[in-house]
Every structure is written in structure tokens, then in C-alpha cells.
Design a protein around this motif. Structure first.
Motif, short mmCIF file in Angstrom:
data_model
loop_
_atom_site.label_atom_id
_atom_site.label_comp_id
_atom_site.label_asym_id
_atom_site.label_seq_id
_atom_site.Cartn_x
_atom_site.Cartn_y
_atom_site.Cartn_z
N HIS A 137 -0.82 11.32 -2.01
CA HIS A 137 -2.14 10.88 -1.52
C HIS A 137 -3.09 12.01 -1.17
O HIS A 137 -4.23 12.05 -1.62
CB HIS A 137 -1.95 9.97 -0.29
CG HIS A 137 -3.23 9.45 0.27
ND1 HIS A 137 -4.01 10.17 1.17
CD2 HIS A 137 -3.90 8.29 0.05
CE1 HIS A 137 -5.08 9.48 1.48
NE2 HIS A 137 -5.05 8.33 0.81
N GLU A 180 -3.86 4.25 -8.31
CA GLU A 180 -5.13 4.81 -7.88
C GLU A 180 -5.18 6.28 -8.32
O GLU A 180 -4.37 7.10 -7.87
CB GLU A 180 -5.31 4.73 -6.36
CG GLU A 180 -6.68 5.28 -5.96
CD GLU A 180 -6.91 5.40 -4.46
OE1 GLU A 180 -6.14 4.86 -3.66
OE2 GLU A 180 -7.90 6.09 -4.12
N HIS A 224 0.84 -1.21 0.00
CA HIS A 224 0.00 0.00 0.00
C HIS A 224 0.87 1.26 0.00
O HIS A 224 1.75 1.42 0.83
CB HIS A 224 -0.88 -0.01 1.25
CG HIS A 224 -1.88 1.09 1.30
ND1 HIS A 224 -2.10 1.83 2.42
CD2 HIS A 224 -2.72 1.59 0.36
CE1 HIS A 224 -3.06 2.73 2.19
NE2 HIS A 224 -3.44 2.59 0.93
N ASP A 275 -0.77 6.34 -5.34
CA ASP A 275 -1.81 7.33 -5.62
C ASP A 275 -1.29 8.39 -6.60
O ASP A 275 -0.14 8.82 -6.48
CB ASP A 275 -2.21 8.04 -4.31
CG ASP A 275 -2.72 7.06 -3.28
OD1 ASP A 275 -3.75 6.40 -3.54
OD2 ASP A 275 -2.08 6.92 -2.22
N LYS A 288 -6.35 9.72 -7.94
CA LYS A 288 -6.81 10.39 -6.73
C LYS A 288 -6.94 11.87 -7.02
O LYS A 288 -6.11 12.68 -6.56
CB LYS A 288 -5.75 10.14 -5.66
CG LYS A 288 -6.12 10.38 -4.26
CD LYS A 288 -6.65 9.16 -3.67
CE LYS A 288 -6.47 8.87 -2.27
NZ LYS A 288 -7.35 7.77 -1.88
N GLU A 318 0.69 -0.46 -4.79
CA GLU A 318 -0.39 0.50 -5.07
C GLU A 318 0.19 1.89 -4.81
O GLU A 318 0.90 2.09 -3.80
CB GLU A 318 -1.57 0.24 -4.12
CG GLU A 318 -2.78 1.12 -4.35
CD GLU A 318 -2.91 2.34 -3.42
OE1 GLU A 318 -3.88 3.08 -3.54
OE2 GLU A 318 -2.00 2.56 -2.59
MG MG Z 1 -4.56 4.66 -2.50
#
Ligand code: MG
Ligand code: G3P
Length: 261
Positions: free
Chosen positions: A53, A113, A11, A40, A115, A38
Motif C-alpha cells: 500500500h 488497485e 479491504h 494494492d 497504486k 481488494e
Molecule cells: Mg487500496
């Protein structure tokens, strides 16, 4: 399309051990033997995709204010390592391009991701996916996820072959959270799933009740719980049939999960 994910995805890189969403976090994940991370993605004021993030800078940098109000040059002056510990002082916020270079160098799969900062859903998806599609050619090692349905809609349009996952968690709408808290999927979920042609959902592990998991399994979706940081919880979720976990502490949960080949 069937998704081939590893059992554990790091993460924000490997946020339990090094500053999140940094090149160091990617290297640490690879050094630990992870095969996917993962990260962002959001945009600077001058529309450069970076790995970050929060909408604001305070939590993990020595700067302040909104990310969307800073140019890349301003972002690059910031330190995003010292919040984590003195030994990480001097680490900067990577661009998407810098992160891709390291991912390719370390042969890692990636869950990007999207974001977006508020109101920048379309731009974030377009700019990030445009860059990504010019560099990344292995569909099997890429998953695009987002809370933003607008961003996922653009992903479906621009890169229909890339697997997509809807992120479901506490930052979602109140209606959705209420539905999940009562153990059922939101009313409009099936429509959205079909429209966005989702392969997966990335769901906060706190919402992973047996009922929710069963409902999602019935939809033939890959269920990827995130925030799975405790061994006991990882084992519980594995017993409920889950196979892929996003974790800040990959080594801690790996030790107690049954390996599945
Ligand atoms: Mg994320
Ligand atoms: O992509 C899963 C997870 O990262 C979503 O939550 O807030 O950590 O980006 P967050």
C-alpha cells in the motif's frame, strides 16, 4: 458494462484481522466466506509488481525507505507481519503473481488497485496489467481501480474489457476534495468518467453524503464506498441505496446489512 460485485469486498485482503495485503489476508478473507478482496499493487525498483500500500516501508515492515528504491530481493527480506502482532512474524510481501495464484486457488474475485509510487503511473499499470492479462481470463471477477487517471487510461487502452473504477478519497487533489466537501462532484468529473469509460467509483465513505450519492447514481455508476468499518454506517449507506462495500471488518458489517440477492 454492468459490474457484478458482491455485497462486501475485503479491504487490503482482510486488514482488520491480519496483516494487510498479504497472502494470509487473502486466505483469511476466503475462510470468512468473502468472495472478493481488494489489494494494492505497486512496483519494486526492478519493476516487479508487488502487493503493497504505502510508498514507504516503515509503517508495516521492519525495513525503511522508499519501495521504489528496493529490488524484489531486498523487499523479500522484509517482515510485514510483526507490525500486526508477534504471531504474524515472518510473513513477507507478496508479488502480484503470488497473490494471483492464491486468488485463483481460493476462487476469489479481485479488485486490484493500481497504486503507483510517484512518477511510476505508466510503468505500474503496464507491468501489472501485462502480467494480469496473461493469467486472468474471467472478466466478471476483476475490477481495476486507481487514484491515478494515467494508470486508468493505460488500463482502458490495454484491457478495455476490464471494468475500471476511479478511486476518490483524501489522497486526491485538493480541488476534488473541496468539491466533495460541499456535496458536489468536481467540475471535470463527467469528462473524466466518459474518457476513462468508468464502470464505478470507489469512494471514501466519509464523502458519501446523500447529495454525492445521488449525483453519482444519476451518472449510472456503481458506487463502492471504502472504509466502511462500522455497522451503523454500513446500514446508513445501504439506506441511501448503496449495495457494495469495501471493509476491513467484513463480518461486523455483514451481520447488520440486509442481504440483497
Ligand atoms: Mg487500496
Ligand atoms: O480501493 C479502495 C481503497 O483501498 C482506497 O484506499 O488507501 O486503502 O488504498 P486505500
Amino acid at each position: 458494462m454492468p459490474l457484478k460485485l458482491p455485497q462486501i469486498i475485503g479491504h487490503r485482503g482482510c486488514a482488520g484481522y491480519v496483516p494487510e495485503n498479504t497472502l494470509e489476508a487473502i486466505h483469511t478473507a476466503a475462510d470468512m466466506g468473502l468472495t472478493w478482496v481488494e489489494l494494492d499493487v505497486k512496483l519494486t525498483k526492478d519493476q516487479i509488481p508487488i502487493i503493497f500500500h504505502d510508498p514507504t516501508l516503515e509503517r508495516v515492515t521492519n525495513g525503511s525507505g522508499n519501495v521504489a528504491d528496493k529490488t524484489l530481493a531486498e523487499i523479500k527480506e522484509l517482515d510485514c507481519g510483526s507490525y500486526y502482532g508477534e504471531s504474524f512474524t515472518g510473513i513477507d510481501i507478496p508479488t502480484l503473481e503470488e497473490a494471483i495464484d492464491v486468488l485463483l486457488e481460493r476462487d476469489l474475485g479481485i479488485n486490484f488497485e493500481l497504486k503507483p509510487c510517484s512518477g511510476r503511473d505508466k510503468d505500474t499499470a503496464e507491468v501489472a496489467l501485462d502480467l494480469l492479462s496473461s493469467i486472468w481470463d474471467d472478466h466478471d471477477s476483476l475490477l481495476i481501480s486507481s487514484y491515478s487517471m494515467e494508470a486508468l487510461e493505460i488500463a482502458a487502452d490495454m484491457a478495455s474489457d476490464w471494468a475500471r473504477s476511479l478511486v476518490i478519497g483524501k489522497d486526491g487533489s485538493q480541488d476534488w476534495i473541496s468539491a466533495l466537501n460541499t456535496g458536489s462532484l468536481p467540475e471535470d468529473f463527467l469528462k473524466i468518467r466518459k474518457y476513462l469509460e468508468l464502470s464505478a467509483v470507489s469512494i471514501d465513505q466519509e464523502f458519501c453524503s446523500g447529495l454525492i450519492i445521488r449525483e453519482l447514481q444519476n451518472q449510472d455508476l456503481c458506487i463502492i464506498p471504502y472504509g466502511v468499518n462500522e455497522a451503523q454506517r454500513a446500514v446508513e449507506l445501504q439506506h441511501l441505496g448503496l449495495k457494495n462495500f469495501i471493509s476491513d471488518y467484513p463480518d461486523e458489517i455483514e451481520d447488520c446489512l440486509l442481504s440483497v440477492h
